[in-house]
Design an enzyme around this catalytic site. Structure first.
Site, PDB file in Angstrom:
ATOM      1  N   SER A 240      -3.816   8.564  -1.937  1.00 30.98           N
ATOM      2  CA  SER A 240      -3.811   7.831  -1.173  1.00 30.98           C
ATOM      3  C   SER A 240      -5.122   8.011  -0.238  1.00 30.98           C
ATOM      4  O   SER A 240      -6.091   8.535  -0.458  1.00 30.98           O
ATOM      5  CB  SER A 240      -2.954   7.168  -0.421  1.00 30.98           C
ATOM      6  OG  SER A 240      -3.136   5.744  -0.229  1.00 30.98           O
TER       7      SER A 240
ATOM      8  N   ASP B  96      -4.077   8.106  -7.142  1.00 36.33           N
ATOM      9  CA  ASP B  96      -3.819   6.763  -7.115  1.00 36.33           C
ATOM     10  C   ASP B  96      -4.605   6.223  -6.018  1.00 36.33           C
ATOM     11  O   ASP B  96      -3.949   5.336  -5.152  1.00 36.33           O
ATOM     12  CB  ASP B  96      -2.268   6.487  -7.028  1.00 36.33           C
ATOM     13  CG  ASP B  96      -1.909   5.200  -7.805  1.00 36.33           C
ATOM     14  OD1 ASP B  96      -2.516   4.872  -8.618  1.00 36.33           O
ATOM     15  OD2 ASP B  96      -1.416   4.189  -6.899  1.00 36.33           O
TER      16      ASP B  96
ATOM     17  N   HIS C  53       3.003   3.805  -6.727  1.00 35.47           N
ATOM     18  CA  HIS C  53       1.981   4.537  -6.011  1.00 35.47           C
ATOM     19  C   HIS C  53       2.321   5.840  -5.829  1.00 35.47           C
ATOM     20  O   HIS C  53       1.266   6.619  -5.763  1.00 35.47           O
ATOM     21  CB  HIS C  53       2.075   3.570  -4.861  1.00 35.47           C
ATOM     22  CG  HIS C  53       0.801   4.178  -3.810  1.00 35.47           C
ATOM     23  ND1 HIS C  53      -0.676   4.382  -4.203  1.00 35.47           N
ATOM     24  CD2 HIS C  53       0.558   4.423  -2.460  1.00 35.47           C
ATOM     25  CE1 HIS C  53      -1.270   4.797  -3.262  1.00 35.47           C
ATOM     26  NE2 HIS C  53      -0.470   4.611  -2.099  1.00 35.47           N
TER      27      HIS C  53
END
Length: 426
Positions: A207, A233, A364
């Site tokens: 992230s 991700d 996630h």
């Protein structure tokens, strides 16, 4: 049905137990010492494996939906120590911009010529987000080292103002600041560990961490030691779209918890983290206990106030796709779904500019939801980019020497005016 068949059925039914057996949740059987065995490859739904055992119809005396309150259920929400996953902690002192920063990181040093995987977590998370994945990497590549950092204002990293007049240091989570911090931590780790030189580096970022490691790779601050980098991700297009709903998400999650165990339980029950074992090691570093809490019944609060970072969000991800494709080094994009690809990355994928892997059963937090699969992908990614594994074609001189030996001619026959490969004149 004949009398013989009826008698056979009655004899078989008599052997069945009066009540159906209980299904034990995997969390009830695990202990911290058998972590890897109890959580071998966490499935897509959650760390509980009851669904994989089979369907068993309970007897009327069983309460199917009652939550267990026994000691095994409490154990599933107990925290795990970082010492089960890393060899040691690092505390790296840094004085910059009138601030005194103590960077905190976890490390397991590499062995021999093994690589160093440098892990950077996402916003609001910590270095322990990679704990389960780090352990799996070491299982598959024992010579590898792992350096997992806590970014500033996260985890165990602390910041104090050098000036006694300033009460609270100004929040600085700009992308360039976080990138400079990462480079500092890597170079200081070399000194702290007394290494003659840095090992080959594989940067891994989840992230926000993906944006940071991509920025470091594009800037080239780690020089030739940067072998490759992997982004988990996050892509520019979907990240910018997700920012629109970020405030809504933050307003719906609990602001306080009664205990660490309740914090772990919330993460797993909400499927924020789909692996109980990963949550047990990572969640405690996300929370802190207030000494003078406004709500004594729920004294545990978030260590990082994500709402206060709002004005940094856009700057983290603008230009991410372009930098990812242009930076030097092997490139891996590991996503939870192909819908996250934006146009620029789709074109780059068709042109073969980077490696794309998808784990559609993950949420996630890919490295926490499926640490085994993520670790295997990262190890394979390193091996494909390992400089030491490159097979070069043989030198011309060596080929000639080999041919000469096959014909019974000494290597020294190649030296001088005589040419052993030239046919004599008749």
């Amino acid at each position: 049905m004949s009398d013989f068949q009826k008698a056979f059925v009655r004899s078989q039914l008599a052997r069945l137990p009066s009540e159906a057996p209980l299904i034990l949740d995997e969390a009830e059987e695990e202990t911290s010492n058998s972590f890897a065995a109890a959580h071998r490859d966490d499935d897509s739904s959650s760390a509980s494996s009851a669904s994989s055992v089979g369907t068993i119809i309970p007897s009327p005396g069983r309460n199917l939906f009652a939550r267990s309150r026994g000691p095994s259920a409490r154990q599933a929400s107990n925290s795990l120590s970082w010492t089960d996953f890393y060899a040691q902690e690092l505390f790296l002192e840094h004085a910059v911009d009138a601030l005194h920063i103590t960077h905190h990181a976890y490390i397991t040093p590499p062995n021999g010529s093994g690589p160093l995987f440098v892990m950077h977590h996402g916003a609001g998370s910590s270095g322990l987000s990679f704990a389960s994945c780090a352990k799996e990497i070491r299982t598959r590549l024992p010579e590898a080292g792992i350096l997992s950092i806590d970014a500033r204002y996260h985890g165990g990293t602390t910041i104090d103002s050098i000036s006694h007049e300033a009460s609270e240091p100004e929040l600085d989570l700009r992308l360039e600041t976080l990138s400079s911090d990462l480079v500092f931590i890597v170079t200081e780790t070399k000194l702290a560990m007394h290494w003659d030189m840095l090992p080959d580096l594989v940067l891994v970022g989840h992230s926000l961490g993906g944006a940071v490691i991509t920025d470091v790779a594009k800037r080239g601050d780690l020089g030739s030691k940067l072998l490759a980098y992997a982004v988990l991700d996050v892509v520019e297009g979907s990240a910018m779209d997700a920012l629109q709903s970020m405030e809504t998400y933050l307003s719906t999650r609990p602001a306080r918890f009664a205990s660490l165990s309740s914090g772990i339980e919330w993460h797993t029950r909400s499927r924020t983290i789909r692996n109980t074992a990963s949550a047990r090691v990572s969640v405690p570093s996300l929370l802190k206990e207030e000494n003078d809490s406004s709500d004594p019944s729920r004294p545990w609060v978030w260590r990082t106030n994500l709402a206060n970072t709002k004005h940094f969000w856009e700057g983290w991800f603008v230009g991410l796709s372009k930098k990812f494709l242009e930076a030097k080094g092997g490139k891996l994009l590991l996503l939870a779904g192909t819908d996250r690809l934006d146009k620029e990355l789709m074109i780059g994928q068709m042109q073969g500019k980077y490696q794309l892997q998808v784990l559609p059963d993950s949420g996630h937090f890919i490295q926490e939801d499926q640490p085994s699969k993520a670790a295997q992908i990262l190890v394979d990614f390193y091996r494909r980019n390992d400089r030491n594994a490159l097979i070069l074609p043989p030198k011309v001189g060596d080929m000639m020497a080999s041919r000469a030996m096959e014909k019974g001619i000494g290597v020294e026959g190649r030296v001088g005016s005589a040419n052993p490969f030239k046919k004599p004149l008749s």
